[in-house]
Enzyme design. Structure first.
Site, PDB file in Angstrom:
ATOM      1  N   LYS A  51      11.884   1.483 -10.973  1.00 29.41           N
ATOM      2  CA  LYS A  51      11.671   2.782 -11.622  1.00 29.41           C
ATOM      3  C   LYS A  51      11.942   3.897 -10.626  1.00 29.41           C
ATOM      4  O   LYS A  51      11.165   4.141  -9.711  1.00 29.41           O
ATOM      5  CB  LYS A  51      10.247   2.928 -12.171  1.00 29.41           C
ATOM      6  N   GLU A 108       4.166   2.089   0.731  1.00 23.47           N
ATOM      7  CA  GLU A 108       4.642   2.921   1.846  1.00 23.47           C
ATOM      8  C   GLU A 108       4.311   4.344   1.452  1.00 23.47           C
ATOM      9  O   GLU A 108       4.900   4.894   0.519  1.00 23.47           O
ATOM     10  CB  GLU A 108       6.142   2.690   2.037  1.00 23.47           C
ATOM     11  N   CYS A 160       8.410  11.016   4.715  1.00 20.83           N
ATOM     12  CA  CYS A 160       7.012  10.613   4.878  1.00 20.83           C
ATOM     13  C   CYS A 160       6.632  10.535   6.347  1.00 20.83           C
ATOM     14  O   CYS A 160       5.475  10.672   6.699  1.00 20.83           O
ATOM     15  CB  CYS A 160       6.760   9.295   4.162  1.00 20.83           C
ATOM     16  N   GLU A 211      -0.705  16.375   4.299  1.00 21.33           N
ATOM     17  CA  GLU A 211       0.747  16.213   4.300  1.00 21.33           C
ATOM     18  C   GLU A 211       1.368  17.332   3.455  1.00 21.33           C
ATOM     19  O   GLU A 211       1.052  17.475   2.274  1.00 21.33           O
ATOM     20  CB  GLU A 211       1.125  14.857   3.708  1.00 21.33           C
TER      21      GLU A 211
END
Ligand code: ADP
Length: 497
Positions: free
Chosen positions: A195, A270, A304, A401
């Site tokens: 997906k 992850e 990331c 983040e």
């Protein structure tokens, strides 16, 4: 003189003008609901293409196809070398369409075309080749049993594919993330439902066409674009999916774990990061300054593992901050098809608003922008590369983040305290160290709670090098031989002699 903006190839304009479909059991089909969704060009905010919106019923159909392919289809009897050959063929096909994929990626994600050409596509090609090689090297062990069992048993392990794998990927490197997920799963013999992110479904769909052209049997790879809360959630919760692999936010990673609990499917994650990049006073400043700038600004800061907290020895703090700020101010911002552009827009209005919100919060909490600090232009989702100083440990811009081109620069005076400061985050994805002293480098590397430590470099990726996170940055590893564990079960076989 300004260089002319590249025009998309006719293959690209043709592809985006068609409504994208779902790849289920080797056929391109509409969503069961008949619904579609729009994907936008983030440089303009305009609709780029429409794509079938997969949902629970489509995921059900895709899982059935993947299950049948795994249990009884030609894939269930295929030799490892044939799997390797198919992956290699896919790599060749992808390489032959580098320009087309780079253009699609740039249009859908916003990243500069030159970056997609030099990084996203070749890294994806290399990934398929690397795992083509692994297909024939999945091995078990022979085991000597202890105590009085010596000589009375023959025992060995075999590694078998985990089965039907659901894979949910993000929008920051859409093609590359598809490669990271598909290549190892197919190498070991799993079947897959992929997906893509709703912001960037296009390269995964085009890759699906190449997957069929390469000759993968029907049902082995199913691609179901759609939204996270619908298609993604249905995939994560599906009782007949054996494994879910997810790359995305830590917040959604936790939802995936809950959704996977129903049938205890295997989970690998992850997730996010707030990675420290540490410059010691003996570093080669001429390398560390551009290194620190690209560690955060690469891909518009949407990585990331972005080096978003820059720790600098206070003796060289002003010099380094000045250098990074100068680097930032030279970054040319604009639409990805302009060859002179180094930084494109953020991927979506939502990300744009989120990053601008952090800039505002930093300002309100007392941080100072030495460069940047605001949006760039007044159309599209462009944000200026920003360097913040005068931060404190508790500020949101230091703790959370941001996933945008925003660096917080923090001075330190004691090398013995730096590991603790660097580790003072809920994340543990990556870290950087800049020093000429090899002893200090390795001593510090051993103290950092991060899945990757780069020394005198940053953002160096290779298919062979495991990548993943400590703490809330994830479970398991992508890449290298480590990821093969995510897609295999170990069977111990013990026979009495
Ligand atoms: P971001 O917040 O940066 O968009 P996300 O973690 O939300 O990142 O998205 C990464 C991927 O996870 C996308 O493919 C998205 O559709 C999917 N996703 C989002 N929410 C869910 C959910 N509740 N269940 C499963 N997948 C999800």
């Amino acid at each position: 003189m300004a260089t002319a903006v590249v025009q998309p190839d006719s293959s690209v304009t043709g592809f985006v003008s068609k409504t994208g479909k779902l790849l289920i059991n080797g056929k391109w089909v509409d969503a069961a609901s008949g619904k579609t969704f729009a994907t936008y060009n983030p440089a303009t905010g305009e609709v780029l293409a429409n794509v079938a919106a997969g949902d629970k019923e489509d995921i059900d159909r895709a899982v059935k196809a993947a299950r049948a392919a795994f249990e009884t289809g030609p894939w269930s009897k295929i030799s490892p070398s044939e799997r390797g050959r198919l992956l290699w063929k896919l790599a060749d096909l992808l390489e032959g369409h580098t320009e087309e994929f780079a253009q699609l990626e740039s249009l859908d994600n916003g990243k500069p075309l030159k970056v997609a050409r030099a990084a996203d596509v070749p890294l994806a090609v290399d990934h398929f080749r690397y795992y083509a090689g692994w297909a024939t090297k999945i091995e078990g062990n022979t085991i000597s049993l202890g105590l009085a069992k010596q000589g009375k048993f023959h025992a060995y392990t075999v590694r078998e594919p985990v089965g039907v794998a659901g894979q949910i990927i993000p929008w920051n490197f859409p093609l590359l993330m598809a490669a990271w997920k598909l290549a190892p799963a197919l190498s070991v013999g799993c079947t897959v439902i992929l997906k893509p992110a709703e912001q960037t479904p296009l390269t995964a769909l085009r890759l699906g066409e190449l997957i069929m052209e390469a000759g993968f049997p029907e049902g082995v790879v199913n691609i179901v674009p759609g939204f996270g809360e619908t298609a993604g959630a249905a995939l994560a919760a599906h009782p007949d999916v054996d494994k879910i692999a997810f790359t995305g936010s830590t917040e959604v990673g936790k939802l995936i774990i809950h959704a996977a609990a129903g049938n205890l499917k295997k989970v690998s994650l992850e997730l996010g990061g707030k990675s420290p990049n540490i410059i010691l006073d003996d570093a080669d400043i001429d390398a560390a300054i551009p290194g620190a700038a690209s560690a955060i600004f690469f891909n518009q800061g949407q990585t990331c593992c972005a080096g978003s907290r820059l720790f600098i020895d206070k003796k060289i703090f002003d010099k380094v901050v000045d250098g990074v700020a100068q680097n930032a101010s030279k970054i040319r911002i604009g639409q990805g098809f302009d060859p002179d552009v180094d930084m494109g827009p953020l991927v979506s209005e939502e990300q744009f608003n989120k990053v601008c919100g952090y800039l505002e919060s930093g300002k309100q909490e007392g941080a100072k922008a030495v460069t940047g600090g605001a949006r760039a232009g007044n159309r599209g989702y462009f944000v200026q590369p920003t360097v913040l100083i005068n931060t404190t440990d508790t500020m949101k811009v230091v703790q959370e983040e941001i996933f945008g081109p925003v660096l917080t620069a923090i001075p330190f005076s004691d090398i013995n305290e730096i590991a603790a400061k660097a580790n003072n985050t809920e994340y543990g994805l990556a870290a950087g160290i800049w020093t000429r002293d090899i002893k200090k480098a390795h001593a510090l590397a051993s103290k950092l709670r991060a899945g990757t430590v780069w020394i005198n470099c940053y953002n160096v990726f290779d298919a062979s090098l495991p990548f993943g996170g400590y703490k809330q940055s994830g479970w398991g590893r992508e890449m290298g031989h480590e990821v093969l564990k995510n897609y295999t079960e170990v069977k111990s076989v013990c026979a009495a002699l």
